[in-house]
Design an enzyme around this catalytic site. Structure first.
Site, mmCIF file in Angstrom:
data_model
loop_
_atom_site.group_PDB
_atom_site.id
_atom_site.type_symbol
_atom_site.label_atom_id
_atom_site.label_comp_id
_atom_site.label_asym_id
_atom_site.label_seq_id
_atom_site.Cartn_x
_atom_site.Cartn_y
_atom_site.Cartn_z
ATOM 1 N N ASP A 168 -2.249 -1.451 -3.998
ATOM 2 C CA ASP A 168 -2.593 -0.085 -4.354
ATOM 3 C C ASP A 168 -1.288 0.691 -4.376
ATOM 4 O OD1 ASP A 168 -3.460 2.478 -4.623
ATOM 5 O OD2 ASP A 168 -4.638 2.541 -2.772
ATOM 6 N N TYR B 24 0.867 -1.174 0.000
ATOM 7 C CA TYR B 24 0.000 0.000 0.000
ATOM 8 C C TYR B 24 0.906 1.226 0.000
ATOM 9 C CZ TYR B 24 -3.446 3.452 1.592
ATOM 10 O OH TYR B 24 -4.253 4.566 1.697
ATOM 11 N N HIS C 83 -12.160 1.723 -4.732
ATOM 12 C CA HIS C 83 -11.335 0.895 -5.612
ATOM 13 C C HIS C 83 -12.099 -0.361 -6.027
ATOM 14 C CE1 HIS C 83 -7.299 2.785 -4.748
ATOM 15 N NE2 HIS C 83 -8.007 3.268 -3.745
#
Length: 262
Positions: free
Chosen positions: A150, A107, A253
């Site tokens: 991500d 992340y 998302h």
């Protein structure tokens, strides 16, 4: 045996445990990597996911922000994490499946709103984070490995709704896309999603600020599946589950999938 992997910024695993369960039931990936779990590890609803056939969990968590987790119905060994930029953030976890495939779940920091590292410490943190990823994987060239997560950068012109309008917007600025390209090249990573879907606009994120996200379609591809060069030829069937963005009380998302014949 082939296995299917999905990556999803869930934006609170506790708040959206029902959506995770729906994905596991309806789409049934063998491995699901989650980001922005926003939960201490002991508060993740692991029993709920185990009851759905995913008894294996490795995670790093924090209260209220960050957090990464890997849910698996296949046995997976916890390989630990790296404290990128020595910030103490729960932004990385690694695991190894019994077939030897190593999975890195990331992340990457969002970077704030001002794309200037001198004016914005959050943006400087993001660039430093990606630079450390570059250096790490250059020194330890990955083999039989997958990197997902991500990454908060949309690298290609067709990974955003308007290349021209987003050139000065965090997530698509040239300095960010250059940093990401360097990290990808240094590790010998192959962008599996674009290997399978080489042409056309492709997004995995749509802002909460747009109530008409589907019709306006001002998206960005911030979520990625990469594979080491030796493993990339085994990857196929990449897709983004756009419909998940329209589920009730969704994450902003959508999950990204790929299958590997290993």
């Amino acid at each position: 045996m082939p296995f299917t992997l999905a990556t999803w910024n869930i934006n609170s695993v506790r708040l959206r445990a029902g959506l995770v369960g729906h994905l596991l039931t309806e789409e049934a990936p063998d491995v699901l990597c989650l980001q922005e779990c926003k939960s201490p590890v002991d508060k993740i609803p692991a029993e709920t996911f185990a009851d759905l056939g995913y008894p294996h969990l490795i995670a790093r968590g924090q209260k209220g922000y960050n957090g990464v987790a890997i849910l698996s119905r296949l046995p997976i060994e916890d390989l630990g994490h790296t404290d990128w930029c020595e910030m103490g953030d729960a932004r990385h976890i690694a695991g190894r499946l019994e077939n030897g495939v190593v999975i890195h779940n990331f992340y990457v920091p969002a970077g704030g709103d001002v794309p200037d590292p001198e004016q914005n410490p959050k943006f400087a943190h993001k660039l430093n984070f990606v630079a450390e990823m570059r250096d790490h994987f250059a020194a330890e060239r990955p083999e039989k490995a997958i990197l997902v997560g991500d990454l908060n950068i949309a690298p290609r012109e067709d990974d955003v709704w308007s290349h021209k309008q987003l050139l000065k917007v965090v997530s698509h600025t040239p300095v960010e896309t250059d940093h990401l390209a360097q990290a990808q090249e240094a590790g010998g990573w192959v962008d599996v999603t674009r290997k399978d879907i080489p042409e056309g606009q492709l997004y995995s994120w749509w802002s909460y600020r747009s109530p008409n996200w589907d019709s306006s379609d001002k998206g960005r591809r911030l979520d990625h599946v990469w594979a080491s060069r030796d493993l990339a030829p085994a990857a196929h069937s990449s897709r983004i589950l756009r419909a998940a963005r329209g589920w009730e009380k969704p994450s902003d998302h959508a999950p990204v999938f790929a299958t590997f014949d290993v």
